[in-house]
Design a protein around this motif. Sequence first.
Motif, PDB file in Angstrom:
ATOM      1  N   ASP B 131       0.964  -1.186   0.060  1.00 51.91           N
ATOM      2  CA  ASP B 131      -0.138   0.098  -0.150  1.00 51.91           C
ATOM      3  C   ASP B 131       0.952   1.199  -0.155  1.00 51.91           C
ATOM      4  OD1 ASP B 131      -1.716   1.921   1.060  1.00 51.91           O
ATOM      5  OD2 ASP B 131      -3.115   0.491   1.167  1.00 51.91           O
ATOM      6  N   LEU B 132       0.711   1.875  -0.973  1.00 54.82           N
ATOM      7  CA  LEU B 132       1.680   3.055  -1.247  1.00 54.82           C
ATOM      8  C   LEU B 132       1.153   4.340  -0.312  1.00 54.82           C
ATOM      9  CD1 LEU B 132       1.554   2.976  -5.155  1.00 54.82           C
ATOM     10  CD2 LEU B 132       3.646   2.841  -3.682  1.00 54.82           C
ATOM     11  N   GLU B 133      -0.073   4.205   0.562  1.00 57.25           N
ATOM     12  CA  GLU B 133      -0.050   5.263   1.293  1.00 57.25           C
ATOM     13  C   GLU B 133       0.176   4.876   2.743  1.00 57.25           C
ATOM     14  OE1 GLU B 133      -4.083   6.836   0.401  1.00 57.25           O
ATOM     15  OE2 GLU B 133      -3.622   6.698  -1.874  1.00 57.25           O
ATOM     16  N   ASP B 134       0.017   3.623   3.142  1.00 59.12           N
ATOM     17  CA  ASP B 134       0.304   3.168   4.582  1.00 59.12           C
ATOM     18  C   ASP B 134       1.664   2.828   4.611  1.00 59.12           C
ATOM     19  OD1 ASP B 134      -2.905   1.420   4.926  1.00 59.12           O
ATOM     20  OD2 ASP B 134      -2.306   3.506   5.450  1.00 59.12           O
ATOM     21  N   LEU B 135       2.271   2.467   3.428  1.00 57.71           N
ATOM     22  CA  LEU B 135       3.581   2.077   3.302  1.00 57.71           C
ATOM     23  C   LEU B 135       3.664   0.620   4.323  1.00 57.71           C
ATOM     24  CD1 LEU B 135       5.929   5.079   4.087  1.00 57.71           C
ATOM     25  CD2 LEU B 135       5.064   3.921   1.625  1.00 57.71           C
ATOM     26  N   ALA B 136       2.724  -0.124   3.976  1.00 60.28           N
ATOM     27  CA  ALA B 136       2.595  -1.546   4.693  1.00 60.28           C
ATOM     28  C   ALA B 136       2.277  -2.490   3.718  1.00 60.28           C
ATOM     29  CB  ALA B 136       1.583  -1.155   5.939  1.00 60.28           C
ATOM     30  N   VAL B 137       2.601  -3.732   3.878  1.00 60.49           N
ATOM     31  CA  VAL B 137       2.524  -4.921   3.017  1.00 60.49           C
ATOM     32  C   VAL B 137       0.993  -5.741   3.527  1.00 60.49           C
ATOM     33  CG1 VAL B 137       2.946  -7.155   2.130  1.00 60.49           C
ATOM     34  CG2 VAL B 137       4.678  -5.205   2.454  1.00 60.49           C
ATOM     35  N   GLU B 138       0.180  -5.672   2.784  1.00 64.91           N
ATOM     36  CA  GLU B 138      -1.115  -6.460   3.042  1.00 64.91           C
ATOM     37  C   GLU B 138      -1.165  -7.727   2.513  1.00 64.91           C
ATOM     38  OE1 GLU B 138      -4.564  -4.519   1.674  1.00 64.91           O
ATOM     39  OE2 GLU B 138      -5.852  -6.286   2.362  1.00 64.91           O
ATOM     40  N   GLN B 139      -1.591  -8.876   2.999  1.00 67.37           N
ATOM     41  CA  GLN B 139      -1.325 -10.078   2.586  1.00 67.37           C
ATOM     42  C   GLN B 139      -2.582 -10.848   2.834  1.00 67.37           C
ATOM     43  OE1 GLN B 139      -0.918 -12.318   5.196  1.00 67.37           O
ATOM     44  NE2 GLN B 139       0.310 -11.325   6.700  1.00 67.37           N
ATOM     45  N   VAL B 140      -2.962 -11.831   1.931  1.00 62.87           N
ATOM     46  CA  VAL B 140      -4.229 -12.794   2.130  1.00 62.87           C
ATOM     47  C   VAL B 140      -3.707 -14.179   1.698  1.00 62.87           C
ATOM     48  CG1 VAL B 140      -5.041 -12.115  -0.074  1.00 62.87           C
ATOM     49  CG2 VAL B 140      -6.589 -12.940   1.739  1.00 62.87           C
ATOM     50  N   ARG B 141      -4.345 -15.099   2.473  1.00 65.16           N
ATOM     51  CA  ARG B 141      -4.146 -16.462   2.022  1.00 65.16           C
ATOM     52  C   ARG B 141      -5.525 -17.095   1.550  1.00 65.16           C
ATOM     53  NH1 ARG B 141      -2.023 -17.442   6.053  1.00 65.16           N
ATOM     54  NH2 ARG B 141       0.188 -17.459   5.491  1.00 65.16           N
ATOM     55  N   TYR B 142      -5.477 -17.724   0.478  1.00 58.62           N
ATOM     56  CA  TYR B 142      -6.895 -17.969  -0.098  1.00 58.62           C
ATOM     57  C   TYR B 142      -6.867 -19.263  -0.914  1.00 58.62           C
ATOM     58  CZ  TYR B 142      -4.886 -15.966  -4.184  1.00 58.62           C
ATOM     59  OH  TYR B 142      -4.139 -15.673  -5.233  1.00 58.62           O
ATOM     60  N   PHE B 143      -8.299 -19.741  -1.343  1.00 59.34           N
ATOM     61  CA  PHE B 143      -8.336 -20.807  -2.183  1.00 59.34           C
ATOM     62  C   PHE B 143      -8.351 -20.271  -3.607  1.00 59.34           C
ATOM     63  CE2 PHE B 143      -9.271 -24.458   0.673  1.00 59.34           C
ATOM     64  CZ  PHE B 143      -9.735 -24.290   1.709  1.00 59.34           C
ATOM     65  N   CYS B 144      -7.251 -20.943  -4.159  1.00 58.02           N
ATOM     66  CA  CYS B 144      -7.235 -20.571  -5.791  1.00 58.02           C
ATOM     67  C   CYS B 144      -7.957 -21.229  -6.554  1.00 58.02           C
ATOM     68  CB  CYS B 144      -5.725 -20.425  -6.070  1.00 58.02           C
ATOM     69  SG  CYS B 144      -5.430 -19.412  -7.511  1.00 58.02           S
ATOM     70  N   ASP B 145      -8.937 -20.599  -7.179  1.00 59.02           N
ATOM     71  CA  ASP B 145      -9.934 -21.267  -8.114  1.00 59.02           C
ATOM     72  C   ASP B 145      -9.194 -21.459  -9.359  1.00 59.02           C
ATOM     73  OD1 ASP B 145     -12.580 -19.553  -6.652  1.00 59.02           O
ATOM     74  OD2 ASP B 145     -11.649 -21.409  -6.029  1.00 59.02           O
ATOM     75  N   ASP B 146      -8.616 -20.744  -9.935  1.00 61.01           N
ATOM     76  CA  ASP B 146      -8.322 -20.560 -11.438  1.00 61.01           C
ATOM     77  C   ASP B 146      -7.124 -19.915 -11.857  1.00 61.01           C
ATOM     78  OD1 ASP B 146      -9.868 -21.294 -13.930  1.00 61.01           O
ATOM     79  OD2 ASP B 146      -9.313 -19.307 -14.224  1.00 61.01           O
ATOM     80  N   ASP B 147      -6.172 -20.362 -12.629  1.00 61.34           N
ATOM     81  CA  ASP B 147      -5.099 -19.767 -12.985  1.00 61.34           C
ATOM     82  C   ASP B 147      -5.375 -18.239 -13.518  1.00 61.34           C
ATOM     83  OD1 ASP B 147      -3.737 -22.399 -14.830  1.00 61.34           O
ATOM     84  OD2 ASP B 147      -3.450 -21.642 -12.839  1.00 61.34           O
ATOM     85  N   ALA B 148      -6.557 -17.778 -14.021  1.00 57.62           N
ATOM     86  CA  ALA B 148      -6.972 -16.534 -14.249  1.00 57.62           C
ATOM     87  C   ALA B 148      -7.521 -16.086 -13.167  1.00 57.62           C
ATOM     88  CB  ALA B 148      -7.594 -16.440 -15.689  1.00 57.62           C
ATOM     89  N   CYS B 149      -7.079 -16.207 -11.883  1.00 58.73           N
ATOM     90  CA  CYS B 149      -7.777 -15.604 -10.652  1.00 58.73           C
ATOM     91  C   CYS B 149      -7.945 -14.103 -10.921  1.00 58.73           C
ATOM     92  CB  CYS B 149      -7.012 -16.069  -9.488  1.00 58.73           C
ATOM     93  SG  CYS B 149      -7.840 -17.266  -8.285  1.00 58.73           S
ATOM     94  N   ASN B 150      -9.228 -13.428 -10.600  1.00 55.14           N
ATOM     95  CA  ASN B 150      -9.014 -12.104 -10.348  1.00 55.14           C
ATOM     96  C   ASN B 150      -8.028 -11.681  -9.130  1.00 55.14           C
ATOM     97  OD1 ASN B 150     -10.993 -11.940 -12.243  1.00 55.14           O
ATOM     98  ND2 ASN B 150     -12.694 -11.751 -10.771  1.00 55.14           N
ATOM     99  N   ASP B 151      -7.831 -10.376  -9.016  1.00 62.92           N
ATOM    100  CA  ASP B 151      -6.726  -9.908  -8.182  1.00 62.92           C
ATOM    101  C   ASP B 151      -7.419 -10.263  -6.814  1.00 62.92           C
ATOM    102  OD1 ASP B 151      -5.880  -6.590  -6.977  1.00 62.92           O
ATOM    103  OD2 ASP B 151      -5.013  -8.626  -6.545  1.00 62.92           O
ATOM    104  N   PRO B 152      -6.979 -11.001  -5.719  1.00 64.07           N
ATOM    105  CA  PRO B 152      -7.494 -11.141  -4.434  1.00 64.07           C
ATOM    106  C   PRO B 152      -7.899 -10.038  -3.688  1.00 64.07           C
ATOM    107  CG  PRO B 152      -5.325 -12.375  -4.728  1.00 64.07           C
ATOM    108  CD  PRO B 152      -5.778 -11.617  -5.979  1.00 64.07           C
TER     109      PRO B 152
END
Lengths: 434, 616
Positions: B131-152
């Motif tokens: 995040d360019l405003e908070d200067l922090a890294v946001e992360q998420v762990r998720y079930f990936c459904d497809d190679d063409a996954c939308n941006d989580p």
Amino acid sequence: MSLLLFEGPAGSGKTTRLIAAVRHRIATGAPLQEFQRVLALTKMHGSRRRMEAKLAGPHGVGRLAECMTTDSFALGLVRRWRGLAKARFGQELPEASDFHENCLLAGRLLHDPVVGKWVASAYPIIVVDELQDSKAGQVEMFHALAQVADCFVAADEFQDLSGTEDCEAVNWARSSGITEQLSVIHRTAVSGLLTASSALRSGGGIAAGTGFSLLPAPNHNVGASYVANSLKWWWNDSAEIAIISPTGPKRSTFIRRLFERLEKPFVNEKTKVMSGPFTVPWEVSNDAADQAVAGGLGLPSDDGAIVAAASIIPYAETALPELKLWLDHQRRVAGRTEFQVAEILRQSSRLLAMRRMFLRGHARKVRAMTVDQAKNREFDSVIVLWPVEIGGSSEVQRRRLYNAITRARLRAVVIVQDPKPKDSRLATPPFSGA
Amino acid sequence: MRILALGIRGFRGVEQANIVFSDHTAIVGPNGAGKSTIIDALSLVFARSKLVQTLTEHDFFGSKPVATSRILITATVAGFKYNDPDKCSEWFRHGRGVPKWWSQAERKALAAPSTDEDVLCVQIGFAARFDLEDLAVEQVRYFCDDDACNDPFDEDSVTPFPMRLLNEIGFYVLPARRTWEAAVSFGSELFRKAVATAGGIPAATVLAHRDELRRPASPLEADPDMKPLVDSINGQLAHLLPGNPKFQLRLTATDSDSLLRALVPHYEGDDGAALPAGRHGTGLLSIQTFVLLVETGRARRAAGQSFILALEEPELHVPPGLQRRLLGQAAAVAEQTICTTHAPRVAACFPAWDVLLLSKTKGHLQARRLADHDLVNARNAVVQLFTDDRAALIEALMFPRIIIPEGRTDFEWLRHLLNVVETGERPLDQSVPDGPPFGAVVGIVPTRDSHVVATYERLRSLRDGFLMLVDGDQAGDQYIKDLIGSSFLPEAVAQWPAGWVMEDVVGWVLRADPEPSIAEINQRLAREFTSVDEILLVLKNKDGKTGGIKEHYGAHEEIASAIRRYAKCVDRAEVVLDSLTRMALGTHAGSKHIALDPRGTVATTVLRFVHEPIAV
């Protein structure tokens, strides 16, 4: 897996029986694992909230219920299984706003046993109320779900307002499962109401009776005074009064002027007693609400035009704060600062829909709404306005009128716009026999 | 359970990578190839929490993330008890994962099974954004459904992955950097986990110790030397504070947690003396963590749980004699092991089809299997490269450039020359040639039975950067013809001068200072050569009965040792190697000893070593 259908006229307790049957199934059938839930699918968000409340209530299933609109369920399903949709059917993901396509694809996917069982694993019990309102493509979904889960549905064919001859969904349910017919009306015991609604169902003529009146109004002033009187008489013993009409003020001059007149006081000529004025808000349709908000955003009229987020934000702060949040999110996560007007409108609708999901309507004593908006609801007293601008076959009109008057617990009055008293509209359908 | 594959996008030096693992995999590559990136990527997905907390801009490819930059890591996991998603509802149900099917043939996950052998698998995704405003890294762990996954991060439609399920997978890492003493103490998460899996903290004993510590038999404050001070303190406290607090000195903060943390591991030697772990030699310390992991693994397997172990460069801490045993133990206790290494010896502990060779070009990381199971169809000599000579082959493949000589003898002589140059006796103020040294840039393949062409054919699918080296005889000319005419176009071929074979090169080196070197050789080999030509005759003779020493590697050693002593010979050897380096790097322009051969084509350069320097 099984399908249980509850059929019966309005007010016969279908929803109550439905929920009781689900409770029975939970208590006596295969026990639910701790992560399993009852899935209730509804047509719209309003009905979803009401179903949620009933399922969570004292005679419901508590925290075991999850309610979704059928469209959201289809959308979510299609998104998660897009890989299979592509591999098996060669189909790409439809637009999120194309509910029809999404439901069709969901139906196709659900017929694959892996997908069906994947849903049933989490939702071994599925509930659908107002099955007659299902849209095209949704029947396939329900059919597939009934193969893998225990389904409980309720329907009243007579309340299908789509105008088609047969209700596909109800026919399917009748042929696929066990039907329980309900006939006793619980909503009201008032004889005039019962007689009138039953007459409409059988196609016979209706007449005034206890708790039920039919009033021809030659013009809007007369109509308004009837409404004013009704409101005044019923005010004290009605918690909720609904004014129901098949069309709104935009399409009917009669209705518009009637409501305008209602906002001025009335004086009884003989007794000099005053009543009113009454300001009755219309429950705005979703589309109208969306348009009203969109109008406040200061957008150019061309859908294809590009606008900068910065120019919308000041308007969004007042008109739709959620939009400002969304624009901020887009900037941070995707670095976007410019958008097409069409996309802003789409997002506004989506955000408003989400807001509707969670917002409870505030209770007001008197409200005006269309017949569609009144579906599956009940009020103590009902005023039905029947303007001239009503289309559709006599069967459809009968159904509309039926829908409207069966909302009432205590009483209903139908005020019919009748400009030519000699050829009274009361002698024609839906008021007369077929 | 097993990790079948790992996809990496935008993480550290890797813009894109797709790695398919075996049950027991060795990942080989030189420094900077991406070995630790792979282990760290696995650690991110399977939540080694410390690593996740410290993600910064440098963890994004390019180190300069913009709003849309993403770290995307996808792991494909299989090994479910049943091949039926309906029976694994913890993983597969509405709100959890979507079943996928792993096709061994296509080496990827499919939306629907194509054959009966396809195995049920699930894809777990890890994504991070800056995040360019908070200067922090946001992360998420998720079930990936497809190679063409939308941006989580863009949609509310991402299905989060519950941490509880990670424990079912049981992924552990034996890291390259180890804080040795801390590993076997309650300050170490690993130790706590091991204790917990093994049966739990011995609570009763700990509590007994704690109570003893609270009421010691001879409390320090009662000691006659301390007592006056303590009494004085207590006296003053009584004046100043209500409640009469009394001063005491106790070991630890007298709660079970402080007690556990204060424990220092000791090891008792044969002589009965126990020393703290930190004072023991590295041999014991580096094994500590491994032993703990194996114990954890054993306990998990006994409980029917999965255990996957990643070992980072075990050669850094484990002596060569123990490496094979350590790997064997790991493979015995874990359902799957993933070992990164830059030691050919360690990689050679694995069969060729379980070794992945890493190479990275412009952020695209490739992990190629050293050989497939169809190895048996190859010509015998080439097969041996991947079996008996595996270690030497792997060593060669890790260099930036690789020479494929004609045969084993050439391979040995080149290594001898390298040794001569690196250890030869020369004055220290000698000027060094420009350009990187042979020993750092060029690896040599131990080609067998002159199968230069077949060897190149097999190795070129693994990487590029090969230079073929052939003799200046008719056979060598034929090789060049074959290579140029073949369908696979080698980048470069080098040939010794006309009529020369490898031994002639050695001869040329000797001729730099013939008299003393011949004398030295005579002394070492107990011979009486009078000229370099005589030595060469014997060197080229394969027949041992007639005195030939072509394949007498012991004799070669002696000759090389002799060469090493004479600076002029060493210089010549360096010229040879330096020329080979330039030819391999393609920086031969302007070199006195390298000529461009007219047989070369647009695709293939043919170069000739020239012993008499040409006028530049």
